[in-house]
Write a protein that holds these residues in place. Structure first.
Motif, PDB file in Angstrom:
ATOM      1  N   HIS A  39       0.874  -1.180   0.000  1.00  0.00           N
ATOM      2  CA  HIS A  39       0.000   0.000   0.000  1.00  0.00           C
ATOM      3  C   HIS A  39       0.908   1.226   0.000  1.00  0.00           C
ATOM      4  O   HIS A  39       1.637   1.458   0.969  1.00  0.00           O
ATOM      5  CB  HIS A  39      -0.870  -0.038   1.258  1.00  0.00           C
ATOM      6  N   ARG A  41       1.938   5.457  -1.551  1.00  0.00           N
ATOM      7  CA  ARG A  41       1.504   6.745  -2.084  1.00  0.00           C
ATOM      8  C   ARG A  41       2.756   7.547  -2.438  1.00  0.00           C
ATOM      9  O   ARG A  41       3.851   7.273  -1.943  1.00  0.00           O
ATOM     10  CB  ARG A  41       0.626   7.499  -1.088  1.00  0.00           C
ATOM     11  N   ASP A 100      -3.407   9.769  -3.495  1.00  0.00           N
ATOM     12  CA  ASP A 100      -4.257   8.839  -2.761  1.00  0.00           C
ATOM     13  C   ASP A 100      -3.555   7.482  -2.717  1.00  0.00           C
ATOM     14  O   ASP A 100      -2.942   7.054  -3.703  1.00  0.00           O
ATOM     15  CB  ASP A 100      -5.608   8.695  -3.470  1.00  0.00           C
ATOM     16  N   PRO A 101      -3.641   6.776  -1.598  1.00  0.00           N
ATOM     17  CA  PRO A 101      -2.965   5.474  -1.508  1.00  0.00           C
ATOM     18  C   PRO A 101      -3.523   4.488  -2.530  1.00  0.00           C
ATOM     19  O   PRO A 101      -4.718   4.504  -2.857  1.00  0.00           O
ATOM     20  CB  PRO A 101      -3.260   5.022  -0.083  1.00  0.00           C
ATOM     21  N   ASP A 168       5.900   7.021   0.011  1.00  0.00           N
ATOM     22  CA  ASP A 168       5.460   6.599   1.339  1.00  0.00           C
ATOM     23  C   ASP A 168       4.905   5.184   1.243  1.00  0.00           C
ATOM     24  O   ASP A 168       4.146   4.863   0.315  1.00  0.00           O
ATOM     25  CB  ASP A 168       4.357   7.519   1.867  1.00  0.00           C
ATOM     26  N   TRP A 170       2.885   2.087   3.444  1.00  0.00           N
ATOM     27  CA  TRP A 170       2.142   1.689   4.632  1.00  0.00           C
ATOM     28  C   TRP A 170       2.779   0.405   5.160  1.00  0.00           C
ATOM     29  O   TRP A 170       2.795  -0.612   4.474  1.00  0.00           O
ATOM     30  CB  TRP A 170       0.675   1.462   4.282  1.00  0.00           C
TER      31      TRP A 170
END
Length: 401
Positions: A39, A41, A100-101, A168, A170
């Motif tokens: 996940h 971004r 948006d992720p 980035d 997750w």
């Protein structure tokens, strides 16, 4: 590390005209991933633009055959990014945007391709980039963000990144980031384009292959730029001024490190008074960054400044060469090693200096300019890095609240 693009690092015409850059242009850029995730971004930066940056479309994919700097992508992995639900976004001057992720599997030490289309371009010639990408960027006219390969009679390539800032990921709490503040030596001057053999890349490879769950769960944020200084703007904003942006505001950072100061010493005059002043100021700046890291609960690691003098302190060979500057380097390094301020020290000077001429790099580590190590030197630095320091501060440090 985002910085203002110097005129020499702007794209060549026709992608750069008076008062307009990247009109009707697609840029395809690849980055080296340092953390595993499903996940992700993307951050796109207009930190140094003096006008808005209108982004029309952005896609993300794996490069064909996983090759860094490739103009081709594996289209079966292609995904479109959105920003607040829209495929386009106009980034105000001085700002950044976060996509948006999306669900997209990435692994540490693999490459990711970002394709960006600017229909209108950016007005003005002040744009945000990272000139020392050591990775090929491709550009062409028209919207080719979904194309299998960048094509057209206008295709050009450069070894710079434009606008992209951070990926980035997750991740679980077991994944921790090390933010490294540095200059051209950490940025990889003297390494090979599209080979990811800067010393942080080689350290990442060592950590990933360690088999140690405390070490192979570390991600690296390379916040370095060629020519950067701690105390004064130049090639990029000064390190003490960008510390909040590049370290404290980055997600997931658990360790901070600085390997910088050579350009402050090397640019300062060679009089005893000038070198006394710059040495004092560099040490004071280190203390300030340590205090700010500790206030955020982060341990702060320091790396000793590596040699920068030519034989006989011949300034016509290496402009920083000077016995007075060398004395300042030794004084600053003594503070790093023995001052008691840094939570741990990586003694890069001891790794790459010539034992018979401590003011110089070992011949086998010299890229040719007596300042920047070559790949053998970067390999030695990565192999000698005291990785046990990460275990000693797994829970951070006490800080202000």
């Amino acid at each position: 590390m985002p910085q203002l693009t110097e005129p020499a690092n702007l794209p060549n015409p026709p992608f750069n005209t008076t008062g307009l850059v990247f009109h009707n242009s697609t840029l395809r850029q690849t980055i080296h991933v340092t953390a595993p995730s499903s996940h992700i971004r993307l951050r796109i930066s207009n930190a140094f633009g003096t006008t808005s940056l209108p982004i029309t479309n952005v896609t993300i994919a794996r490069p064909l055959n996983g090759t860094a700097g490739s103009p081709a992508i594996d289209t079966s992995t292609l995904k479109t990014l959105t920003f607040s639900g829209s495929p386009s976004f106009t980034i105000p001057n001085g700002a950044l945007v976060v996509s948006d992720p999306i669900d997209f599997d990435v692994k540490a030490q693999t490459e990711l391709t970002i394709s960006m289309f600017l229909a209108d371009g950016q007005v003005g010639n002040d744009i945000t980039s990272h000139p020392g990408s050591r990775t090929t960027t491709w550009m062409t006219f028209g919207n080719q963000v979904s194309a299998a390969n960048i094509t057209g009679s206008s295709v050009q390539s450069v070894a710079h990144w434009y606008f992209i800032s951070t990926l980035d990921a997750w991740v679980p709490t077991s994944i921790r980031t090390v933010a490294i503040v540095g200059d051209s030596i950490t940025d990889g001057r003297g390494s090979d384009d599209n080979r990811n053999n800067r010393w942080p890349d080689l350290l990442l490879a060592r950590l990933q292959s360690s088999g140690d769950s405390t070490l192979n769960t570390l991600a690296l944020g390379n916040q370095a730029a060629g020519g950067n200084r701690i105390l004064a703007d130049g090639l990029g904003p000064n390190a003490i001024g960008r510390f909040d942006r590049d370290v404290l505001s980055q997600p997931g950072v658990r360790y901070a490190m600085i390997f910088e100061g050579v350009n402050d010493i090397g640019v300062a005059g060679t009089s005893a008074a000038s070198q006394q002043a710059i040495g004092d100021a560099v040490i004071a700046a280190y203390k300030q960054m340590i205090l700010r890291a500790h206030a955020a609960g982060l341990p702060m690691f320091g790396a000793t400044i590596t040699p920068f003098s030519a034989p006989g302190f011949n300034a016509s060979i290496q402009g920083y060469s000077s016995p007075v500057r060398e004395a300042t380097r030794q004084r600053v390094n003594d503070f790093i090693r023995n001052g008691g301020w840094f939570d741990a020290v990586a003694d890069f000077d001891a790794v790459v200096r010539d034992p018979s001429a401590p003011s110089q790099l070992k011949a086998e580590f010299n890229s040719g300019d007596f300042l920047h190590p070559n790949v053998a030197g970067y390999t030695a630095i990565a192999n000698a890095f005291p990785v046990e320091i990460f275990k000693g501060f797994a829970d951070g440090v006490d800080g202000w609240a």
